[in-house]
Design a protein around this motif. Structure first.
Motif, short mmCIF file in Angstrom:
data_model
loop_
_atom_site.label_atom_id
_atom_site.label_comp_id
_atom_site.label_asym_id
_atom_site.label_seq_id
_atom_site.Cartn_x
_atom_site.Cartn_y
_atom_site.Cartn_z
N PRO A 25 14.75 -33.08 -13.95
CA PRO A 25 13.53 -32.29 -13.81
C PRO A 25 12.32 -33.20 -13.58
O PRO A 25 12.29 -34.33 -14.05
CB PRO A 25 13.43 -31.56 -15.15
CG PRO A 25 14.09 -32.50 -16.12
CD PRO A 25 15.21 -33.15 -15.35
N GLY A 26 11.35 -32.67 -12.87
CA GLY A 26 10.08 -33.38 -12.75
C GLY A 26 9.10 -32.94 -13.81
O GLY A 26 8.04 -33.54 -14.00
N GLY A 246 9.15 -29.10 -10.92
CA GLY A 246 7.93 -29.89 -11.04
C GLY A 246 7.64 -30.69 -9.80
O GLY A 246 7.48 -31.90 -9.85
N GLU A 247 7.49 -30.00 -8.68
CA GLU A 247 7.34 -30.69 -7.39
C GLU A 247 6.26 -30.02 -6.55
O GLU A 247 6.29 -28.81 -6.34
CB GLU A 247 8.67 -30.68 -6.65
CG GLU A 247 8.66 -31.37 -5.29
CD GLU A 247 10.02 -31.29 -4.62
OE1 GLU A 247 10.98 -31.88 -5.16
OE2 GLU A 247 10.14 -30.61 -3.58
N PHE A 248 5.32 -30.80 -6.06
CA PHE A 248 4.32 -30.31 -5.11
C PHE A 248 4.95 -30.22 -3.73
O PHE A 248 5.88 -30.97 -3.40
CB PHE A 248 3.12 -31.25 -5.06
CG PHE A 248 2.17 -31.11 -6.21
CD1 PHE A 248 0.93 -30.52 -6.03
CD2 PHE A 248 2.51 -31.58 -7.47
CE1 PHE A 248 0.04 -30.40 -7.08
CE2 PHE A 248 1.63 -31.47 -8.53
CZ PHE A 248 0.39 -30.88 -8.34
N PHE A 249 4.42 -29.32 -2.91
CA PHE A 249 4.90 -29.21 -1.53
C PHE A 249 3.76 -28.75 -0.63
O PHE A 249 2.82 -28.08 -1.06
CB PHE A 249 6.08 -28.24 -1.42
CG PHE A 249 5.76 -26.83 -1.88
CD1 PHE A 249 5.32 -25.86 -0.98
CD2 PHE A 249 5.93 -26.47 -3.21
CE1 PHE A 249 5.03 -24.57 -1.40
CE2 PHE A 249 5.64 -25.17 -3.64
CZ PHE A 249 5.19 -24.23 -2.73
N SER A 250 3.86 -29.14 0.63
CA SER A 250 2.88 -28.74 1.62
C SER A 250 3.15 -27.30 2.05
O SER A 250 4.29 -26.92 2.32
CB SER A 250 2.96 -29.66 2.84
OG SER A 250 2.17 -29.15 3.90
N SER A 279 6.25 -35.73 -15.54
CA SER A 279 6.74 -37.03 -15.07
C SER A 279 5.84 -37.60 -13.98
O SER A 279 5.05 -36.88 -13.35
CB SER A 279 8.17 -36.91 -14.55
OG SER A 279 8.17 -36.21 -13.32
N SER A 280 5.98 -38.91 -13.75
CA SER A 280 5.25 -39.54 -12.64
C SER A 280 5.68 -38.91 -11.31
O SER A 280 4.90 -38.86 -10.36
CB SER A 280 5.51 -41.04 -12.63
OG SER A 280 6.91 -41.31 -12.59
N TYR A 281 6.91 -38.41 -11.25
CA TYR A 281 7.40 -37.72 -10.04
C TYR A 281 6.49 -36.54 -9.69
O TYR A 281 6.17 -36.32 -8.52
CB TYR A 281 8.83 -37.24 -10.29
CG TYR A 281 9.43 -36.40 -9.18
CD1 TYR A 281 10.03 -37.01 -8.09
CD2 TYR A 281 9.42 -35.02 -9.24
CE1 TYR A 281 10.60 -36.25 -7.08
CE2 TYR A 281 9.98 -34.25 -8.23
CZ TYR A 281 10.57 -34.87 -7.15
OH TYR A 281 11.13 -34.12 -6.14
N PHE A 282 6.06 -35.79 -10.69
CA PHE A 282 5.20 -34.63 -10.49
C PHE A 282 3.92 -35.06 -9.76
O PHE A 282 3.54 -34.47 -8.73
CB PHE A 282 4.88 -34.01 -11.85
CG PHE A 282 3.90 -32.86 -11.81
CD1 PHE A 282 4.33 -31.59 -11.51
CD2 PHE A 282 2.57 -33.07 -12.12
CE1 PHE A 282 3.43 -30.52 -11.49
CE2 PHE A 282 1.66 -32.03 -12.10
CZ PHE A 282 2.09 -30.75 -11.80
#
Length: 477
Positions: A25-26, A246-250, A279-282
């Protein structure tokens, strides 16, 4: 020997497949026992209200009484006045879900009765007290194909220890007849209907509320956040953990993120109701999404720079003498852009990043396209301050000493270091304030409807940010 090699190969293949299929997970949400207890208080109040509205059907039947014969009875207009749940508890069942235990519940009912024994007829009313009711509810947690959380009643049992009926009417001895015939039926009906109502209440009240948890959140016109569950919620001995993408997207064009989240293990803190492991991934997917959307581009003109500085070739001729000869007193503009998405690091000391910014200078000539002058590359250590306000992660950036180099010049050679103060002014007075203005708006946390956070805790760990909070539920008026 061949069989052994085959067995080893199979184990290696299984390990590879497991690794490929595993999704870290992010973003992790941890609900502690204190958080479950708080949610449970509101849930039990709803269940108590629902139970108080139980509709009971009429009861009729007959039975034989020694030396009396067949007795025909009817129970009608049953009305449940109250159903009280004074003692209840919610507990975690590892690898299963949640269990709600209710003890010493009680209820009050009333109704009418009618009886016929040969030629004797009588009727009246009665009051009924249901005492020492025990209810046990198992809740199964999961996720649907869209990544939304689901909840279902996997098991329910109700046991009624005692029922007392007080009849009114001419013949007091009829009470003894009814006692043996009616009370067991009341127990059976109530025990069955309580569990049916629990299942309906979970399906009608709790499940729709859980689905208010946003699995996607639109941030602005360019980006959104994917908060879908990557696995069903996991119950442990001390908490309920929910793993989110937990991920941003365009919004314009969603593309695969070229890096993966690292394993995220939250510390064993349980002083708050809920914790968020970010997380830093987020954060890095945010930078990736905004860079892909073309949002990390800033145009600087004289209209946006501090007063006292004229953005033209005459001013810059003090640093680059040939500018005045080539483009006398021409207005200038700068285009600031990131050649790649900046990468953020999280450690015990906080958040930091070292972005690279290209600064392209142009001369603006009448009736022509801007003419490129020179291209600088800027690097700096940037630290970030993070907080939570109104359910949003907010922040601000602070830039350290800026280093820059000349990547390209269309106006010949010049001393780059002489531009240091001007570049610092552009970065500190224009670029960072614009970024901080956006960060002040923040990014929404994955919260269900009508939840507010209080007593915010912010802690930094290796590769993730830990946010702790208590929750306050705001019911609709």
């Amino acid at each position: 020997m061949g069989v052994q090699k085959l067995a080893v190969a199979c184990r290696v293949l299984a390990l590879c497949l497991a690794t490929i299929g595993a999704t870290n997970p992010g973003f992790v949400v941890r609900i502690t026992q204190a958080g479950l207890d708080y949610a449970h208080q509101h849930g039990v109040r709803i269940l108590e209200k629902e139970l108080g509205q139980l509709k009971l059907q009429d009861i009729s039947g007959d039975f034989r009484v020694l030396r009396v014969g067949k007795v025909r009875y009817e129970i009608s207009r049953l009305q449940l006045h109250n159903f009280y749940l004074p003692h209840s508890h919610i507990s975690l069942v590892p690898k299963v879900g949640l269990q709600v235990s209710i003890s010493n519940a009680f209820a009050d009912l009333s109704g009418n009765w009618r009886v016929k024994i040969y030629f004797i007829r009588d009727h009246g009313s009665f009051d009924l007290k249901v005492e020492n009711v025990y209810i046990k509810i198992d809740l199964q947690l999961g996720s649907d194909p869209l990544g939304k959380p689901t909840i279902d009643t996997s098991a329910c049992s109700t046991r009624i220890a005692n029922i007392r009926i007080r009849f009114s009417g001419k013949f007091g001895w009829l009470y003894n007849l009814f006692h043996g015939a009616v009370e067991p039926r009341f127990k059976k009906i109530l025990e069955s209907q309580v569990c049916e109502l629990v299942a309906r209440s979970v399906s009608r009240e709790l499940q729709p509320y859980l689905r208010t948890l946003p699995v996607t959140a639109k941030i602005d016109a360019r980006a959104g956040i994917d908060y879908s569950l990557v696995a069903p919620p996991a119950a442990t001995a001390r908490s309920l953990d929910v793993d989110l993408k937990g991920e941003f997207f365009s919004l314009a064009h969603r593309s695969a993120v070229p890096f993966s989240p690292l394993p995220l293990a939250l510390p064993p803190d349980h002083s708050h109701m809920v914790y968020f492991g970010v997380s830093s991934y987020f954060f890095n997917t945010a930078a990736f999404a905004y860079h892909a959307a073309g949002a990390l581009v800033f145009n600087v003109t004289e209209a946006v720079i501090p007063e006292g500085i004229s953005l033209n070739t005459t001013t810059f001729s003090a640093f680059i003498p040939q500018l005045e000869r080539m483009y006398p007193n021409a207005p200038m503009t700068f285009r600031l852009s990131a050649p790649s998405a900046p990468f953020l690091s999280i450690g015990p000391q906080g958040l930091s990043l070292q972005p690279v910014v290209d600064v392209q200078a142009y001369a603006v000539l009448p009736s022509s396209e801007p003419v490129p002058l020179f291209l600088l590359s800027l690097t700096s250590n940037v630290s970030a301050v993070v907080d939570v306000r109104s359910g949003h992660i907010v922040g601000s950036l602070k830039v350290g000493r800026i280093k820059f180099t000349l990547k390209q010049s269309d106006v010949g050679t010049f001393q780059v270091r002489q531009l240091q103060s001007l570049v610092n002014t552009i970065a500190s007075s224009i670029l960072i304030p614009q970024l901080n203005e956006r960060l002040k708006e923040g990014f929404p946390l994955p919260l269900p409807d009508r939840i507010q956070l209080s007593k915010i805790l912010v802690r930094f760990h290796q590769n993730f940010l830990l946010l702790g909070a208590d929750v306050v539920y705001q019911p609709r008026e």
